[in-house]
Design an enzyme around this catalytic site. Structure first.
Site, PDB file in Angstrom:
ATOM      1  N   ARG A 102       1.619   1.133   2.055  1.00  0.00           N
ATOM      2  CA  ARG A 102       3.028   0.682   2.448  1.00  0.00           C
ATOM      3  C   ARG A 102       3.861   0.622   1.295  1.00  0.00           C
ATOM      4  NH1 ARG A 102       0.570  -3.301   6.933  1.00  0.00           N
ATOM      5  NH2 ARG A 102       0.725  -4.800   5.001  1.00  0.00           N
ATOM      6  N   ASN A 131      -2.230  -0.162   7.668  1.00  0.00           N
ATOM      7  CA  ASN A 131      -2.450  -1.417   7.410  1.00  0.00           C
ATOM      8  C   ASN A 131      -2.933  -1.828   5.864  1.00  0.00           C
ATOM      9  OD1 ASN A 131      -5.027  -0.525   7.700  1.00  0.00           O
ATOM     10  ND2 ASN A 131      -5.769  -2.248   8.679  1.00  0.00           N
ATOM     11  N   CYS A 132      -2.564  -0.740   5.196  1.00  0.00           N
ATOM     12  CA  CYS A 132      -2.829  -0.826   3.744  1.00  0.00           C
ATOM     13  C   CYS A 132      -1.770  -1.214   2.862  1.00  0.00           C
ATOM     14  CB  CYS A 132      -3.611   0.606   3.005  1.00  0.00           C
ATOM     15  SG  CYS A 132      -3.667   0.666   1.223  1.00  0.00           S
ATOM     16  N   ASP A 133      -1.764  -2.357   2.231  1.00  0.00           N
ATOM     17  CA  ASP A 133      -0.627  -2.859   1.350  1.00  0.00           C
ATOM     18  C   ASP A 133      -0.084  -1.720   0.425  1.00  0.00           C
ATOM     19  OD1 ASP A 133      -0.384  -4.901   2.791  1.00  0.00           O
ATOM     20  OD2 ASP A 133      -1.596  -6.138   1.259  1.00  0.00           O
TER      21      ASP A 133
END
Length: 105
Positions: A13, A8-10
Site C-alpha cells: 500500500r 492487505n500488505c502495508d
C-alpha cells in the site's frame, strides 16, 4: 507500472500510494501473468521467497524443502513484496534502493 503483492500488505500500500498511476495486482486473487514468476525468480533467486513470513513458519520442513516456484504458486503470500514491474524491468521490495531506482522518495 504494476505492483504485484497483496492488497492487505502495508508495504504494498505504501508503494502504491507513492507511485501515482500504478496498478496494484493482488497475487492472491488475480494471480501473476504467465512467465512473470519465472522471470522474477531468474533475476532475484531465493530473495523472492520470504522466509520470515507467517506463511513460511506455518509450513512443515518437508514443504519448505520443495521447489521454490512450486511453493510460490501454491502459497502466493510467500513472495517477498512488492514485486514492481516497470517497462519490463523488475524491482523487489520497498527499500531505499528500490525507491531510488524508481525515482521515488
Amino acid at each position: 507500472m504494476k505492483i504485484y503483492g497483496l492488497k492487505n500488505c502495508d508495504t504494498c500500500r505504501k508503494a502504491l500510494k507513492s507511485m501515482e498511476g500504478s496498478l496494484m495486482v493482488d497475487i492472491r486473487t488475480d494471480g501473476m501473468p504467465e512467465g512473470l514468476l519465472e522471470q522474477a525468480y531468474a533475476q532475484f533467486g531465493s530473495k523472492l521467497l520470504n522466509t520470515r513470513s507467517t506463511t513460511w513458519r506455518g509450513l512443515s520442513e518437508e514443504e519448505r524443502g520443495g521447489e521454490p516456484l512450486a511453493l510460490l504458486r501454491a502459497h502466493p503470500a510467500l513472495m517477498k513484496r512488492p514485486l514492481i514491474e516497470r517497462d519490463g524491468e523488475l524491482f523487489l521490495g520497498w527499500d531505499q534502493n528500490t525507491r531510488a531506482a524508481l525515482g521515488v522518495s
